[in-house]
Design a protein around this motif. Structure first.
Motif, PDB file in Angstrom:
ATOM      1  N   LEU A   1     -29.653 143.285 113.137  1.00 49.21           N
ATOM      2  CA  LEU A   1     -28.558 142.285 113.454  1.00 49.21           C
ATOM      3  C   LEU A   1     -27.373 142.775 112.767  1.00 49.21           C
TER       4      LEU A   1
ATOM      5  N   ASP B   1     -27.914 136.715 106.590  1.00 50.66           N
ATOM      6  CA  ASP B   1     -28.374 137.436 107.683  1.00 50.66           C
ATOM      7  C   ASP B   1     -29.696 138.185 107.202  1.00 50.66           C
TER       8      ASP B   1
ATOM      9  N   LEU C   1     -34.556 137.384 119.504  1.00 52.40           N
ATOM     10  CA  LEU C   1     -33.776 138.357 119.444  1.00 52.40           C
ATOM     11  C   LEU C   1     -34.452 139.449 120.418  1.00 52.40           C
TER      12      LEU C   1
ATOM     13  N   GLN D   1     -29.269 141.195 121.580  1.00 54.32           N
ATOM     14  CA  GLN D   1     -28.134 141.380 120.141  1.00 54.32           C
ATOM     15  C   GLN D   1     -27.006 141.525 121.288  1.00 54.32           C
TER      16      GLN D   1
ATOM     17  N   CYS E   1     -25.408 138.008 120.481  1.00 58.86           N
ATOM     18  CA  CYS E   1     -25.963 137.277 119.233  1.00 58.86           C
ATOM     19  C   CYS E   1     -24.205 137.766 118.261  1.00 58.86           C
ATOM     20  N   ILE E   2     -24.494 138.683 118.454  1.00 57.77           N
ATOM     21  CA  ILE E   2     -22.439 139.656 117.704  1.00 57.77           C
ATOM     22  C   ILE E   2     -21.633 138.843 118.316  1.00 57.77           C
TER      23      ILE E   2
END
Length: 280
Positions: free
Chosen positions: A12, A83, A174, A203, A206-207
């Motif tokens: 990530l 992270d 994820l 993903q 998430c970003i």
């Protein structure tokens, strides 16, 4: 333009760093392997080799080297994104207790002495126990795994510190960028909890959520981040295995299924975030 330090440029962290670069931010990024330093540098990220220790003997050469590296890694940055996974399997059962919490505790004095004003801590929905049924933004965590317990304690440790503001974001399972759990379940038999709902996030989202938090300065908050897509484990993984031409997994229906639904109410309402990948 802000300067942002990302501790952990992995699955990530690296694409997140690239997205932040596209938004004209200056990025410091860390990795635990020498080989990946060139990858970060080629992407336009200032690379740092950092492996956070469980214990720090301040008089040792390793400790002095770590301190110098952390100073340069955080220098001038307004925001720190943490992270790094707990990775408790790397330790024996007796040593695993509090290892991740100890790493976070080691980081805090460096954050306090730096220019960091905001911390974004990447956590997990594993801080909620499987018996909690429906989890909303106001649900109190009750972890039933060691990693979940340490992630929750780490959240609390960071958020209780008044020297900086911390937002914790708890991601569900994820997927994306060649990461699909169905590949690991393909062909397996007697899988538990066939009727338990899945709680996943791509993903890309998430970003997107992290970018939204930074852009709106949404600090001192906690978010549970999954899509609203909650088919059962059997439905989802059987369908995905078929789509990928993999051997179908087989589930055990002899015992009642245990599982929870994670709601994304706060992500949608407070951040006003629209999921790019709502149906996974």
């Amino acid at each position: 333009m802000k300067k942002i330090s990302i501790l952990g440029c992995g699955w990530l962290g690296l694409p997140l760093a690239k997205a932040l670069l596209e938004n004209k931010h200056q990025i410091n990024g860390s990795t635990t392997t020498h080989e990946k330093l060139i990858t970060l540098e080629n992407a336009g990220i200032q690379p740092f080799l950092i492996d956070v220790p469980v214990n720090l003997n301040e008089d040792s050469l390793d400790a002095k080297k770590f301190s110098t590296t952390m100073h340069h890694f955080l220098a001038g940055s307004e925001t720190l994104i943490i992270d790094i996974p707990p990775q408790l399997r790397a330790y024996s059962d007796t040593f695993a207790a509090n290892t991740f919490v100890k790493k976070i505790a080691i980081l805090i004095p460096f954050i306090e002495r730096s220019t960091i004003e905001n911390v974004l801590f990447v956590s997990s929905t594993s801080i909620f126990g499987e018996g909690q049924k429906t989890v909303t933004a106001t649900s109190f965590p009750s972890p039933d795994t060691e990693s979940g317990k340490q992630l929750l304690e780490s959240e609390q440790l960071l958020q209780s510190n008044k020297n900086f503001k911390t937002t914790a974001i708890r991601f569900g399972g994820l997927i994306g960028a060649n990461r699909q759990p169905a590949k690991f379940l393909a062909g397996k038999e007697n899988l538990a909890n066939p009727d338990a709902p899945v709680n996943l996030i791509h993903q890309q989202d998430c970003i997107g959520i992290i970018l939204k938090i930074i852009a709106t300065n949404c600090w001192d908050e906690t978010f549970n981040a999954v899509t609203s897509f909650h088919p059962t484990r059997e439905q989802y993984y059987t369908q995905k295995a078929a789509e990928l031409n993999l051997a179908l997994p087989k589930f055990d229906h002899s015992k009642p299924s245990i599982g929870k639904i994670i709601e994304n109410d706060k992500v949608v309402q407070l951040l006003k975030y629209t999921f790019a990948q709502p149906n996974l």
